[in-house]
Write a protein that holds these residues in place. Structure first.
Motif, PDB file in Angstrom:
ATOM      1  N   ARG A  37     -17.165  17.957  81.094  1.00 48.49           N
ATOM      2  CA  ARG A  37     -18.488  18.593  81.033  1.00 48.49           C
ATOM      3  C   ARG A  37     -18.934  18.978  82.439  1.00 48.49           C
ATOM      4  N   THR A  38     -19.543  20.140  82.536  1.00 45.57           N
ATOM      5  CA  THR A  38     -20.097  20.609  83.811  1.00 45.57           C
ATOM      6  C   THR A  38     -21.623  20.668  83.701  1.00 45.57           C
ATOM      7  N   GLU A  39     -22.229  20.981  84.798  1.00 47.71           N
ATOM      8  CA  GLU A  39     -23.682  21.137  84.820  1.00 47.71           C
ATOM      9  C   GLU A  39     -24.141  22.276  83.912  1.00 47.71           C
ATOM     10  N   CYS A  40     -23.257  23.207  83.615  1.00 49.02           N
ATOM     11  CA  CYS A  40     -23.596  24.364  82.784  1.00 49.02           C
ATOM     12  C   CYS A  40     -23.473  24.099  81.281  1.00 49.02           C
ATOM     13  N   ASP A  41     -22.874  22.994  80.925  1.00 47.77           N
ATOM     14  CA  ASP A  41     -22.735  22.647  79.508  1.00 47.77           C
ATOM     15  C   ASP A  41     -23.991  21.920  79.056  1.00 47.77           C
ATOM     16  N   VAL A  42     -24.857  22.650  78.380  1.00 48.85           N
ATOM     17  CA  VAL A  42     -26.104  22.051  77.916  1.00 48.85           C
ATOM     18  C   VAL A  42     -25.841  21.243  76.653  1.00 48.85           C
ATOM     19  N   ALA A  43     -26.736  20.350  76.362  1.00 48.92           N
ATOM     20  CA  ALA A  43     -26.581  19.477  75.192  1.00 48.92           C
ATOM     21  C   ALA A  43     -26.340  20.297  73.933  1.00 48.92           C
ATOM     22  N   PHE A  51     -16.540  28.822  78.677  1.00 51.68           N
ATOM     23  CA  PHE A  51     -16.517  29.633  79.893  1.00 51.68           C
ATOM     24  C   PHE A  51     -15.078  30.056  80.162  1.00 51.68           C
ATOM     25  N   ASN A  52     -14.923  31.103  80.937  1.00 52.27           N
ATOM     26  CA  ASN A  52     -13.596  31.489  81.386  1.00 52.27           C
ATOM     27  C   ASN A  52     -13.030  30.302  82.176  1.00 52.27           C
ATOM     28  N   LEU A  53     -11.907  29.775  81.756  1.00 52.90           N
ATOM     29  CA  LEU A  53     -11.369  28.555  82.359  1.00 52.90           C
ATOM     30  C   LEU A  53     -11.035  28.712  83.833  1.00 52.90           C
ATOM     31  N   ASN A  71       1.269  23.795  85.469  1.00 54.60           N
ATOM     32  CA  ASN A  71       0.972  22.371  85.388  1.00 54.60           C
ATOM     33  C   ASN A  71      -0.416  22.104  85.997  1.00 54.60           C
ATOM     34  N   PRO A  72      -1.458  22.640  85.380  1.00 53.72           N
ATOM     35  CA  PRO A  72      -2.792  22.544  85.977  1.00 53.72           C
ATOM     36  C   PRO A  72      -3.355  21.121  85.968  1.00 53.72           C
ATOM     37  N   ASP A  73      -4.126  20.831  86.991  1.00 55.31           N
ATOM     38  CA  ASP A  73      -4.832  19.552  87.070  1.00 55.31           C
ATOM     39  C   ASP A  73      -6.199  19.753  86.411  1.00 55.31           C
ATOM     40  N   TYR A  74      -6.307  19.332  85.160  1.00 55.70           N
ATOM     41  CA  TYR A  74      -7.560  19.499  84.424  1.00 55.70           C
ATOM     42  C   TYR A  74      -8.609  18.474  84.829  1.00 55.70           C
ATOM     43  N   CYS A  75      -8.257  17.573  85.729  1.00 56.03           N
ATOM     44  CA  CYS A  75      -9.186  16.523  86.153  1.00 56.03           C
ATOM     45  C   CYS A  75     -10.018  16.936  87.356  1.00 56.03           C
ATOM     46  N   LYS A  76      -9.882  18.174  87.778  1.00 54.20           N
ATOM     47  CA  LYS A  76     -10.737  18.728  88.833  1.00 54.20           C
ATOM     48  C   LYS A  76     -11.472  19.911  88.239  1.00 54.20           C
ATOM     49  N   ARG A  77     -12.702  20.097  88.679  1.00 52.01           N
ATOM     50  CA  ARG A  77     -13.505  21.203  88.169  1.00 52.01           C
ATOM     51  C   ARG A  77     -14.394  21.741  89.273  1.00 52.01           C
ATOM     52  N   TYR A  78     -14.854  22.966  89.056  1.00 57.45           N
ATOM     53  CA  TYR A  78     -15.842  23.541  89.959  1.00 57.45           C
ATOM     54  C   TYR A  78     -17.230  23.078  89.533  1.00 57.45           C
ATOM     55  N   LYS A  79     -18.113  22.978  90.494  1.00 57.95           N
ATOM     56  CA  LYS A  79     -19.497  22.574  90.211  1.00 57.95           C
ATOM     57  C   LYS A  79     -20.255  23.742  89.581  1.00 57.95           C
ATOM     58  N   GLY A  80     -20.948  23.453  88.477  1.00 58.10           N
ATOM     59  CA  GLY A  80     -21.776  24.450  87.822  1.00 58.10           C
ATOM     60  C   GLY A  80     -23.138  24.547  88.478  1.00 58.10           C
ATOM     61  N   VAL A  81     -23.649  25.756  88.579  1.00 57.07           N
ATOM     62  CA  VAL A  81     -24.959  25.991  89.196  1.00 57.07           C
ATOM     63  C   VAL A  81     -25.800  26.796  88.213  1.00 57.07           C
ATOM     64  N   ILE A  82     -26.927  26.224  87.817  1.00 52.05           N
ATOM     65  CA  ILE A  82     -27.818  26.908  86.879  1.00 52.05           C
ATOM     66  C   ILE A  82     -28.930  27.596  87.670  1.00 52.05           C
ATOM     67  N   ALA A  83     -29.068  28.900  87.470  1.00 46.94           N
ATOM     68  CA  ALA A  83     -30.084  29.696  88.161  1.00 46.94           C
ATOM     69  C   ALA A  83     -31.442  29.519  87.484  1.00 46.94           C
ATOM     70  N   ASP A  84     -32.486  29.973  88.148  1.00 41.65           N
ATOM     71  CA  ASP A  84     -33.841  29.882  87.599  1.00 41.65           C
ATOM     72  C   ASP A  84     -33.974  30.578  86.254  1.00 41.65           C
ATOM     73  N   GLY A  86     -31.802  30.609  83.980  1.00 39.61           N
ATOM     74  CA  GLY A  86     -31.008  29.894  82.977  1.00 39.61           C
ATOM     75  C   GLY A  86     -29.539  30.279  82.937  1.00 39.61           C
ATOM     76  N   SER A  87     -29.179  31.309  83.698  1.00 42.16           N
ATOM     77  CA  SER A  87     -27.759  31.703  83.729  1.00 42.16           C
ATOM     78  C   SER A  87     -26.974  30.683  84.547  1.00 42.16           C
ATOM     79  N   CYS A  88     -25.687  30.686  84.346  1.00 39.75           N
ATOM     80  CA  CYS A  88     -24.864  29.708  85.031  1.00 39.75           C
ATOM     81  C   CYS A  88     -23.731  30.390  85.773  1.00 39.75           C
ATOM     82  N   SER A  89     -23.408  29.847  86.925  1.00 43.22           N
ATOM     83  CA  SER A  89     -22.245  30.296  87.685  1.00 43.22           C
ATOM     84  C   SER A  89     -21.565  29.041  88.225  1.00 43.22           C
ATOM     85  N   PHE A  90     -20.403  29.229  88.805  1.00 45.16           N
ATOM     86  CA  PHE A  90     -19.663  28.085  89.330  1.00 45.16           C
ATOM     87  C   PHE A  90     -19.389  28.302  90.801  1.00 45.16           C
ATOM     88  N   SER A  91     -19.710  27.281  91.603  1.00 48.13           N
ATOM     89  CA  SER A  91     -19.425  27.340  93.029  1.00 48.13           C
ATOM     90  C   SER A  91     -17.965  26.984  93.248  1.00 48.13           C
TER      91      SER A  91
END
Length: 128
Positions: A37-43, A51-53, A71-84, A86-91
């Motif tokens: 789960r990222t910051e962009c995944d709302v309840a 999201f585009n993986l 052989n991707p490492d699925y245990c690392k992720r980019y941080k999600g950033v929610i804009a004012d 409500g849209s989301c992007s990833f840093s």
């Protein structure tokens, strides 16, 4: 009869081979990918392909230094950033998923297993 012969013949050891087979399937890990789960995944809206993986999983991002689609490492992720708005992007800040987090799984051979029910991935993948 040796244990490896029991596995090979499954039924020649009084069912022990079946027990091994069933246990192996019960803890089958996800074979086609997962993400935490990222910051962009709302309840209530947490899905593997929400999201585009390549925006979420660094190892699937061709611009990342450790890109590895085979052989991707699925245990690392980019941080999600929610804009004012409500849209989301990833840093490009890379975070590690923790075994206590929520995970979404790509469809695979089983609907659910002990591994997926208990999120035995990342730090706990040695159980699988």
């Amino acid at each position: 009869m040796a244990a490896d012969e029991c596995v090979d013949t499954l039924d020649s050891c009084g069912g022990r081979g079946h027990d091994i087979l069933i246990a192996s399937l019960a803890v089958l890990g996800p074979s086609h990918g997962y993400r935490c789960r990222t910051e962009c995944d709302v309840a209530g809206s947490f899905a593997y392909n929400a999201f585009n993986l390549s925006l979420v999983v660094p190892a699937l991002d061709t611009t990342w230094s450790e890109y590895d689609a085979e052989n991707p490492d699925y245990c690392k992720r980019y941080k999600g950033v929610i804009a004012d708005d409500g849209s989301c992007s990833f840093s490009k800040d890379v975070l590690k998923c923790t075994h206590t987090g929520d995970f979404a799984y790509e469809s695979f051979e089983m609907e659910q297993t002990v591994a997926t029910d208990n999120n035995l991935v990342c730090a706990d993948d040695y159980w699988v």
